[in-house]
Design a protein around this motif. Sequence first.
Motif: not given
Length: 243
Positions: A85-94
């Motif tokens: 979920t951290v990876m997905n969150s970083l992708a959405m932030q970017d």
Amino acid sequence: MLMQDPKPVFKRILLKLSGEVLMGEGEYGIDTAVLARIAGEVQQLRQINVEVGMVIGGGNLFRGAGLAKAGMDRVTADHMGMLATVMNSLAMQDTLERIGVFTRVMSAVRVNQVCEDYIRRRAVRHLEKGRVVIFAAGTGNPFFTTDSAASLRAIEINAEVMLKATKVDGIYSADPFKDPEAVRYERLTYDEALARKLGVMDATAIVMCRENDIPLKVFNINHHGDLVRVVCGENVGTTVVRE
Ligand code: UDP
């Protein structure tokens, strides 16, 4: 494109996106076109001054229960799910920041070289300043889901509503992909949603909404514009409330 003169009925929302939504038509991973489209809709919410907290799942990468079934220790598997979920969150932030939407990722497990730790008061401050806050790593505990994390964060940040973005138009009497007779409910009580075991959200998450009187709206994120419509009070999806 924005609806004509959209007027939000909520000032602060918590949007839950499952990891699966991010896969698009794929079977694994992240479809960047889907991310971009959803980010565009979140941007529209910011343009009408809605404060947005988000929780993103990890099911497109790893699910603890699935890994445990294949023989892995459940707690380790859940740690992997949370990191997903951290990876997905970083992708959405970017994706959000590339279109000019200020965003913070706050994680329930410490990975503080890549994002902030979750601190409630700081999260609320970010929201007040107009930043989208993405709550990563679920609740930080194994054996929970990101649905429960979404309910928890919604309550903590005093969101007026929790929006659960799915691949179906709302809550149905049966799985509409499998049963052609399935009908969509416009409105349900928390107890009805629990009693009918409709599988749209885990029971813990629904109970937390019920105990704290947070309305829950389930809608189809693949219908372009429905996110803004729900926030503007249009009759889209299914609403789950006390009465
Ligand atoms: N997870 C966890 N604790 C939490 C939230 C999530 O251990 O508080 C783990 C769990 O293994 C879960 C995975 O993270 O399977 C991904 O979350 P979830 O299955 O809720 O994602 P979604 O179905 O929304 O994509």
